[in-house]
Design a protein around this motif. Structure first.
Motif, PDB file in Angstrom:
ATOM      1  N   ASN A 109      16.476  18.731  63.448  1.00  0.00           N
ATOM      2  CA  ASN A 109      16.426  19.016  62.017  1.00  0.00           C
ATOM      3  C   ASN A 109      15.403  18.085  61.383  1.00  0.00           C
ATOM      4  OD1 ASN A 109      16.774  19.256  59.259  1.00  0.00           O
ATOM      5  ND2 ASN A 109      18.967  19.626  59.446  1.00  0.00           N
ATOM      6  N   CYS A 110      14.291  18.660  60.952  1.00  0.00           N
ATOM      7  CA  CYS A 110      13.182  17.839  60.446  1.00  0.00           C
ATOM      8  C   CYS A 110      13.450  17.247  59.072  1.00  0.00           C
ATOM      9  CB  CYS A 110      11.898  18.652  60.408  1.00  0.00           C
ATOM     10  SG  CYS A 110      11.444  19.296  62.006  1.00  0.00           S
ATOM     11  N   GLU A 111      14.575  17.606  58.465  1.00  0.00           N
ATOM     12  CA  GLU A 111      14.918  16.935  57.218  1.00  0.00           C
ATOM     13  C   GLU A 111      15.495  15.553  57.557  1.00  0.00           C
ATOM     14  OE1 GLU A 111      17.785  18.813  54.664  1.00  0.00           O
ATOM     15  OE2 GLU A 111      16.757  18.028  52.896  1.00  0.00           O
ATOM     16  N   VAL A 112      16.138  15.469  58.722  1.00  0.00           N
ATOM     17  CA  VAL A 112      16.719  14.204  59.167  1.00  0.00           C
ATOM     18  C   VAL A 112      15.655  13.377  59.909  1.00  0.00           C
ATOM     19  CG1 VAL A 112      18.580  13.177  60.516  1.00  0.00           C
ATOM     20  CG2 VAL A 112      18.945  15.380  59.405  1.00  0.00           C
ATOM     21  N   VAL A 113      14.964  14.026  60.828  1.00  0.00           N
ATOM     22  CA  VAL A 113      13.911  13.363  61.594  1.00  0.00           C
ATOM     23  C   VAL A 113      12.582  13.871  61.049  1.00  0.00           C
ATOM     24  CG1 VAL A 113      13.004  12.980  63.904  1.00  0.00           C
ATOM     25  CG2 VAL A 113      15.418  13.481  63.606  1.00  0.00           C
ATOM     26  N   ASP A 114      11.929  13.077  60.185  1.00  0.00           N
ATOM     27  CA  ASP A 114      10.779  13.641  59.483  1.00  0.00           C
ATOM     28  C   ASP A 114       9.461  12.909  59.740  1.00  0.00           C
ATOM     29  OD1 ASP A 114      11.342  11.361  58.127  1.00  0.00           O
ATOM     30  OD2 ASP A 114      11.658  12.282  56.174  1.00  0.00           O
ATOM     31  N   THR A 115       9.387  12.172  60.878  1.00  0.00           N
ATOM     32  CA  THR A 115       8.103  11.551  61.222  1.00  0.00           C
ATOM     33  C   THR A 115       7.670  12.081  62.577  1.00  0.00           C
ATOM     34  OG1 THR A 115       9.171   9.720  62.376  1.00  0.00           O
ATOM     35  CG2 THR A 115       8.701   9.410  60.038  1.00  0.00           C
ATOM     36  N   HIS A 116       6.362  12.062  62.887  1.00  0.00           N
ATOM     37  CA  HIS A 116       5.957  12.638  64.173  1.00  0.00           C
ATOM     38  C   HIS A 116       6.459  11.806  65.340  1.00  0.00           C
ATOM     39  CE1 HIS A 116       1.758  10.834  63.164  1.00  0.00           C
ATOM     40  NE2 HIS A 116       2.367  10.011  63.958  1.00  0.00           N
ATOM     41  N   TYR A 117       6.536  10.495  65.134  1.00  0.00           N
ATOM     42  CA  TYR A 117       7.104   9.638  66.181  1.00  0.00           C
ATOM     43  C   TYR A 117       8.569  10.041  66.437  1.00  0.00           C
ATOM     44  CZ  TYR A 117       8.252   5.358  68.766  1.00  0.00           C
ATOM     45  OH  TYR A 117       8.634   4.473  69.733  1.00  0.00           O
ATOM     46  N   GLY A 118       9.314  10.168  65.335  1.00  0.00           N
ATOM     47  CA  GLY A 118      10.744  10.502  65.431  1.00  0.00           C
ATOM     48  C   GLY A 118      10.987  11.808  66.163  1.00  0.00           C
ATOM     49  N   VAL A 119      10.199  12.833  65.847  1.00  0.00           N
ATOM     50  CA  VAL A 119      10.393  14.138  66.471  1.00  0.00           C
ATOM     51  C   VAL A 119      10.112  14.060  67.975  1.00  0.00           C
ATOM     52  CG1 VAL A 119       9.495  16.501  66.577  1.00  0.00           C
ATOM     53  CG2 VAL A 119       9.913  15.445  64.374  1.00  0.00           C
ATOM     54  N   MET A 120       8.977  13.448  68.333  1.00  0.00           N
ATOM     55  CA  MET A 120       8.610  13.314  69.755  1.00  0.00           C
ATOM     56  C   MET A 120       9.670  12.509  70.509  1.00  0.00           C
ATOM     57  SD  MET A 120       5.665  14.726  70.364  1.00  0.00           S
ATOM     58  CE  MET A 120       4.081  15.138  69.707  1.00  0.00           C
ATOM     59  N   LYS A 121      10.119  11.425  69.899  1.00  0.00           N
ATOM     60  CA  LYS A 121      11.121  10.556  70.521  1.00  0.00           C
ATOM     61  C   LYS A 121      12.416  11.335  70.766  1.00  0.00           C
ATOM     62  CE  LYS A 121      14.401   8.451  68.713  1.00  0.00           C
ATOM     63  NZ  LYS A 121      15.334   7.787  67.810  1.00  0.00           N
ATOM     64  N   ASN A 122      12.852  12.067  69.756  1.00  0.00           N
ATOM     65  CA  ASN A 122      14.108  12.818  69.885  1.00  0.00           C
ATOM     66  C   ASN A 122      14.019  13.879  70.966  1.00  0.00           C
ATOM     67  OD1 ASN A 122      16.512  12.427  67.891  1.00  0.00           O
ATOM     68  ND2 ASN A 122      14.665  11.799  66.819  1.00  0.00           N
ATOM     69  N   ASN A 125      14.029  12.116  74.416  1.00  0.00           N
ATOM     70  CA  ASN A 125      15.315  11.526  74.781  1.00  0.00           C
ATOM     71  C   ASN A 125      16.393  12.552  75.135  1.00  0.00           C
ATOM     72  OD1 ASN A 125      14.327   8.964  74.606  1.00  0.00           O
ATOM     73  ND2 ASN A 125      15.145   8.530  72.575  1.00  0.00           N
ATOM     74  N   LYS A 126      16.156  13.836  74.790  1.00  0.00           N
ATOM     75  CA  LYS A 126      17.123  14.880  75.149  1.00  0.00           C
ATOM     76  C   LYS A 126      17.209  15.039  76.670  1.00  0.00           C
ATOM     77  CE  LYS A 126      18.086  16.597  71.036  1.00  0.00           C
ATOM     78  NZ  LYS A 126      19.340  16.766  70.385  1.00  0.00           N
ATOM     79  N   PHE A 127      16.156  14.620  77.364  1.00  0.00           N
ATOM     80  CA  PHE A 127      16.125  14.838  78.813  1.00  0.00           C
ATOM     81  C   PHE A 127      16.463  13.585  79.602  1.00  0.00           C
ATOM     82  CE2 PHE A 127      13.281  17.852  76.771  1.00  0.00           C
ATOM     83  CZ  PHE A 127      13.838  19.035  77.205  1.00  0.00           C
ATOM     84  N   ILE A 128      16.929  12.553  78.895  1.00  0.00           N
ATOM     85  CA  ILE A 128      17.238  11.282  79.560  1.00  0.00           C
ATOM     86  C   ILE A 128      18.678  10.887  79.261  1.00  0.00           C
ATOM     87  CG2 ILE A 128      16.742   8.794  79.404  1.00  0.00           C
ATOM     88  CD1 ILE A 128      14.695  10.272  81.048  1.00  0.00           C
ATOM     89  N   ASP A 129      19.438  10.572  80.285  1.00  0.00           N
ATOM     90  CA  ASP A 129      20.821  10.153  80.072  1.00  0.00           C
ATOM     91  C   ASP A 129      20.938   8.637  79.966  1.00  0.00           C
ATOM     92  OD1 ASP A 129      21.744  12.729  80.107  1.00  0.00           O
ATOM     93  OD2 ASP A 129      21.864  12.767  82.303  1.00  0.00           O
ATOM     94  N   SER A 130      20.144   7.950  80.793  1.00  0.00           N
ATOM     95  CA  SER A 130      20.359   6.505  80.838  1.00  0.00           C
ATOM     96  C   SER A 130      19.744   5.820  79.622  1.00  0.00           C
ATOM     97  CB  SER A 130      19.774   5.919  82.123  1.00  0.00           C
ATOM     98  OG  SER A 130      18.520   5.377  81.878  1.00  0.00           O
ATOM     99  N   TRP A 131      20.493   4.912  79.037  1.00  0.00           N
ATOM    100  CA  TRP A 131      20.112   4.209  77.818  1.00  0.00           C
ATOM    101  C   TRP A 131      18.815   3.436  78.009  1.00  0.00           C
ATOM    102  CZ3 TRP A 131      20.638   4.291  72.873  1.00  0.00           C
ATOM    103  CH2 TRP A 131      20.357   3.167  72.116  1.00  0.00           C
TER     104      TRP A 131
END
Length: 428
Positions: A109-122, A125-131
């Motif tokens: 949801n780009c209203e919550v994640v509204d920077t290009h860094y944030g979108v790419m990061k999110n 991270n969807k494909f990674i389980d380990s912290w």
DNA sequence: TGTCCACTGGAAGGGAGGGCTT
DNA sequence: AAGCCCTCCCTTCCAGTGGACA
């Protein structure tokens, strides 16, 4: 012994029989009335993914509460169900060239994640389980984030469907660089494929896009029209049956009223559901056995008041001071003020509370933000030789909003310093 | 018709804050 | 520890604007 405070509520018959979340907008029902055609359409595009090919990128347009997100999430659930069924049965034999497990859905949801860094990061991270392997929320150069994202997506053969909800918010705030990278990512992937679904309230946002991005993103377009009152009635009726098991819990015209009120608000199904849910909650609190139209009107007022309160309470201090200055100076609530007048009032409030003032340029931006939030009405007007400025007017209940702002500790100090002085000096 | 006012709104850039890398 | 990256909030600068007025 005194009776327990909850006893009377426990004894009264609850109106909700089933899951009250059914009346929430986040709930995806088994059927989406009047959106069957759109589900079909999108499914026919997405089915390509089940064969391991890249579906066309799609742009979905439509106003708030027209079912865009619901349709997309409905398909996401259907894919998840297929995956479950497929693991439990021998569906593989039936659909030899289909492999539902190759499809991954990523919703942002780009209203919550509204920077290009944030979108790419999110997405990464969807494909990674380990912290320890997560992309940090800041610190990495953009190129590194993008490389990590590509590497993770490309780990195995799959089709990744990325849904960017409220995409116009992202583009307005951070430009189209995310879309540029994501829309050309397929040329850099060896094993996997990426497809994009953009959802926007604003039909015109693509005008701000780079022409290459615009053409790659808008391979398919769907426009969601607003629901009319009859369609909203169907949607509410369906949910009521699920939530209450019976429809006669609603007195007379309750459903029609919720539908009509929401239809006035550009056919917003979200508003209709909120009205229905809150009126039911109010009826339950009053220990009534039926929801009446009176509850609906009360719910309408409550929603409006809550919206204003929520918007005001979350404002940063300087915006609160600007808002406070507008409210104090428009003593009767109707006076129109200029940017200069509001700024002087704001400066005075800052002086009283010991807060450093921002420049007039910055305050002009804060005034625009307040206007966007609907807390004030600011219209640019020229007064000829007396210059060109904004005409500013509060558009929220004055006294309630003043009280809400005064809950802020910084502003409490000023309010105790007889706010009436400011009102008088500025208005004379 | 040109001038003038009080801004508007875009652009550029500074600096603080949070965090990573070397 | 120093250097770097990104975001956010802010300042500074400046061209542009619309309409009353001389």
């Amino acid at each position: 012994m005194a009776e327990n405070v909850f006893s009377s509520y426990i004894r009264s018959k609850p109106i909700f029989k089933g899951d009250r979340d059914i009346l929430r907008t986040s709930y995806i029902p088994e059927e989406l009335p009047h959106r069957e055609e759109y589900i079909e359409n999108l499914a026919s595009i997405m089915v390509t993914a089940l064969r391991g090919n890249r579906p066309s990128n799609v742009l979905l347009f439509g106003k708030t509460g027209t079912g865009k997100t619901a349709v997309v999430r409905y398909l996401e659930r259907e894919i998840e169900r297929l995956k479950m069924e497929d693991s439990n049965s021998d569906l593989d034999d039936a659909f030899t060239d289909y492999n539902v497990h190759r499809v991954e859905y990523v919703y942002i949801n780009c209203e919550v994640v509204d920077t290009h860094y944030g979108v790419m990061k999110n997405i990464g991270n969807k494909f990674i389980d380990s912290w320890s392997e997560q992309i940090p929320f800041t610190g990495w150069p953009m190129e590194k984030v993008y490389d990590a994202l590509k590497e993770r997506i490309d780990e195995k053969p799959r089709v990744v469907v990325i849904i960017l909800d409220e995409l116009d918010k992202l583009v307005t705030k951070s430009g189209d660089s995310v879309l540029y990278h994501l829309s050309k990512i397929n040329s850099e992937l060896k094993n996997s494929k990426v497809s994009l679904i953009g959802i926007s309230n604003n039909l015109k946002f693509t005008e701000f896009l780079d022409p290459r991005v615009k053409s790659r993103l808008g391979e398919e377009k769907m426009i969601f029209p607003p629901y009319n009152a009859d369609q909203l009635k169907d949607i509410l009726g369906e949910r009521i049956r699920q939530a209450f098991g019976e429809i006669d819990i609603m007195e007379g015209d309750v459903i029609a009223l919720c539908a009509a009120l929401a239809a006035q608000e550009h056919g917003d199904a979200r508003r209709a559901l909120d009205l229905l849910r809150i009126s039911t909650e109010l009826a339950e609190r009053e220990k009534c056995s039926k929801v009446t139209t009176n509850h609906v009107y009360k719910a309408k007022n409550k929603i409006e008041q809550d919206c204003v309160r929520e918007a005001v309470i979350t404002l940063p201090t300087h915006s609160k001071l600007v808002m406070y200055s507008i409210l104090l100076m428009s003593k009767n609530g109707g006076e129109k003020l200029t940017t200069g007048e509001v700024y002087s009032g704001y400066e005075e409030l800052c002086a009283k509370s010991g807060i450093d003032t921002l420049t007039q340029r910055r305050i002009a931006d804060l005034i625009s933000e307040l206007d966007m939030l609907g807390l004030i009405l600011a219209r640019v007007k020229s007064f000829g030789r007396r210059g060109r400025t904004r005409e500013i007017q509060a558009s929220v209940p004055r006294m309630e909003t003043i009280k809400t702002i005064e809950e802020d500790d910084c502003i409490k100090v000023v309010s105790e310093l007889e706010s009436s002085n400011l009102t008088q000096t500025k208005l004379i």
